[in-house]
Design an enzyme around this catalytic site. Structure first.
Site, PDB file in Angstrom:
ATOM      1  N   CYS A  38       0.805  -0.911   0.358  1.00 32.21           N
ATOM      2  CA  CYS A  38       0.164  -0.009  -0.111  1.00 32.21           C
ATOM      3  C   CYS A  38       0.528   1.286   0.149  1.00 32.21           C
ATOM      4  CB  CYS A  38      -0.571  -0.105   1.222  1.00 32.21           C
ATOM      5  SG  CYS A  38      -1.730  -1.492   2.008  1.00 32.21           S
ATOM      6  N   GLY A  64       1.442  -0.257  -4.340  1.00 32.18           N
ATOM      7  CA  GLY A  64       0.200  -0.805  -5.227  1.00 32.18           C
ATOM      8  C   GLY A  64      -0.804  -0.637  -6.236  1.00 32.18           C
ATOM      9  N   ASN A 142      -1.376   1.644   5.727  1.00 28.46           N
ATOM     10  CA  ASN A 142      -0.632   1.053   4.752  1.00 28.46           C
ATOM     11  C   ASN A 142       0.858   0.038   6.555  1.00 28.46           C
ATOM     12  OD1 ASN A 142       2.811   1.914   3.837  1.00 28.46           O
ATOM     13  ND2 ASN A 142       1.517  -0.556   3.650  1.00 28.46           N
ATOM     14  N   GLY A 143      -0.193  -1.391   5.776  1.00 25.40           N
ATOM     15  CA  GLY A 143       0.741  -2.311   7.243  1.00 25.40           C
ATOM     16  C   GLY A 143      -0.204  -3.427   7.064  1.00 25.40           C
ATOM     17  N   TYR A 282      14.478  -2.541  -1.976  1.00 31.75           N
ATOM     18  CA  TYR A 282      13.662  -2.846  -3.382  1.00 31.75           C
ATOM     19  C   TYR A 282      11.819  -2.159  -2.796  1.00 31.75           C
ATOM     20  CZ  TYR A 282      10.503  -5.125  -6.718  1.00 31.75           C
ATOM     21  OH  TYR A 282       9.161  -5.582  -7.537  1.00 31.75           O
TER      22      TYR A 282
END
Ligand code: SF4
Length: 505
Positions: A38, A64, A142-143, A282
């Site tokens: 996300c 995302g 996000n998570g 990344y």
């Protein structure tokens, strides 16, 4: 007979909807990477904030690609929301649509599903919205909430009616049950019950709110644009709207931004930071800044460390584009071996092949990557990639390089072997499917059938991100669980089980 926890959880999850779109990955042949789940973005204090949010989400699209949503608030028109499947550029560029999102305050979210059903329904797309007695609130998360199963079960037993299968919706229901008098305090209350990783951007009618979990696993930064403020997963999304970077939101910090300015508090018990080290390797864009360090420079430094740890005689250092490029530049610089683009990536491989035929699928990685034969022929080639997950793509790339006439192929990997799944907001295959979970480095070399294969050590990776002593001699400042198996927050057995079921789909 009373139902088991897993049965209750299964009952509470929506059944797959025949009409829901089943999206392939953004790059249908790029499924051999861990995938960040996300990106979140929010703006307050500018005219037509939703336009800025759309641009910010576009810059965060790498976090995302399955779906995105924006919620805005206008003093006269109240809250408005648009949630769509697909890319931001395909959904949030039409003026007629953006005009339905007026106001000086807006938040947005891009997602690939982590918790929640695969091939999600629109009801799983964030931001989520809740109407409370003191006004509405929207949240973008996000998570991953590692105790979501227990929370969901408890909330359902106490009467909550869930609209989605997303763990993030628990936060809205916990806020609804809080007795605090305002929304930020209700959010604090709710988040005290939540375990795991979260970076949240939320909004009320007049406030933009940012929160990070006490370990700070996922990123969140604050920027300034004119008289307004911005919250974003990454700094690259500040750049696209011309906002200035102010600072990172600290682990365990909550900021409430309004006409009055920025109010900061630390409502959660403070712990030492365990930021996701894979963001450096990344997930984050190379033009973002994390912890004051350029992601590009960190990746280049990983290549330098890798060249020191695992030198090899060769004629050419060649990145697996695009994510292996900065590390390959560092490797070439440190080793003195020439750098060359021996593999060229087709930049237009998006969802062009939404439903590739079997014949096209068999072409596999060749649709995305092509070998620069004139450069490769007769050379001893060092291929630098960011990670090896299943190893399927690595094998195909090796074959392409040999077909093009390379004399030798040596793999150098800019992360340690990925041997453990992530439970903090990253899509990971089942553990047995991770090549490094079942094979030693030597066995992986044989499996890939290359002349040599070396991964950077954890110590080397820590040195590259600025920990001079490496990992062994310092208290880890990062989450590195997918390499070490040491989880900063132990996921519950049910989360592990749910992960196995989801990954097996
Ligand atoms: S396990 Fe930790 S280091 Fe690995 S991807 Fe997840 S949060 Fe990042």
């Amino acid at each position: 007979m009373p139902k088991t926890d897993m049965e209750l959880l299964a009952l509470s999850l929506p059944k797959p909807d025949q009409t829901m779109p089943q999206f392939p990955p953004a790059h249908p042949f790029d499924d051999d990477k861990l995938r960040e789940e996300c990106g979140v973005f929010g703006v307050i204090g500018v005219t037509d904030a939703a336009n800025f949010v759309a641009l910010g989400l576009h810059a965060l699209q790498h976090r995302g690609q399955e779906a995105g949503g924006i919620v805005s608030h206008h003093p006269d028109e109240g809250f408005n929301s648009v949630r769509r499947f697909g890319y931001v550029r395909d959904n949030f560029t039409k003026q007629s649509l953006m005009e339905t999102l007026p106001g000086p305050l807006a938040i947005g979210h891009v997602r690939y599903s982590t918790a929640g059903s695969k091939g999600a329904a629109i009801r799983d797309v964030q931001p989520f919205f809740g109407e409370f007695s003191m006004g509405g609130a929207a949240i973008a998360h996000n998570g991953n909430i590692t105790n979501a199963d227990a929370l969901r079960r408890e909330l359902i037993e106490r009467g909550s009616i869930f609209q989605s299968s997303s763990d993030s919706e628990c936060i809205i229901h916990l806020m609804a049950r809080s007795l605090q008098r305002n929304i930020p305090e209700r959010m604090e209350d709710a988040l005290r019950r939540v375990e795991g990783a979260f970076s949240i951007v939320a909004m009320t009618r007049s406030e933009l709110i940012g929160v990070r979990d006490a370990l700070g696993v996922r990123p969140l930064v604050m920027g300034k644009i004119g008289d307004g403020y911005v919250l974003s997963s990454e700094t690259c999304a500040l750049d696209i709207i011309g906002a200035d970077f102010v600072r990172e939101i600290e682990p365990g910090e909550m900021v409430v931004i309004s006409d009055e300015g920025v109010e900061s508090s630390f409502p959660f018990r403070r712990k030492s930071s365990r930021f996701c080290i894979f963001e450096h390797v990344y997930f984050s864009r190379p033009d973002s800044i994390i912890g004051g360090r350029s992601v590009y420079e960190t990746r280049r430094q990983i290549g330098v460390e890798l060249a020191r740890e695992a030198p090899v005689d060769a004629d050419l250092v060649c990145p697996v584009p695009d994510s292996g490029t900065p590390a390959a530049i560092g490797f070439a610089h440190e080793s003195g071996i020439p750098f060359g683009m021996g593999i060229i990536r087709n930049q237009y491989m998006g969802r062009t092949f939404i439903e590739p035929t079997e014949q096209i699928r068999n072409m596999g990685v060749r649709l995305k990557l092509n070998v620069n034969r004139a450069l490769i022929r007769g050379k001893r080639v060092i291929l630098v990639d960011d990670s090896v997950v299943r190893g399927t793509t690595s094998r195909k790339i090796k074959e392409m390089i040999l077909d093009a006439g390379a004399a030798e192929v040596h793999f150098r990997i800019a992360s340690p072997p990925t041997a453990w799944p992530c439970f903090y907001g990253v899509d990971t295959p089942q553990r047995e499917k991770l090549l490094a979970a079942t094979m030693s480095e030597d066995e992986m070399r044989e499996h890939l059938n290359v002349d040599s294969l070396k991964f950077i050590s954890l110590d080397g990776l820590y040195r590259a991100v600025g920990e001079a002593e490496g990992r062994s001699n310092s208290c880890p400042q990062y989450c590195d669980a997918c390499f070490s198996g040491e989880y900063p927050v132990e996921p519950s057995d049910m989360i592990k089980k749910g992960f196995e079921l989801k990954a097996a789909e």
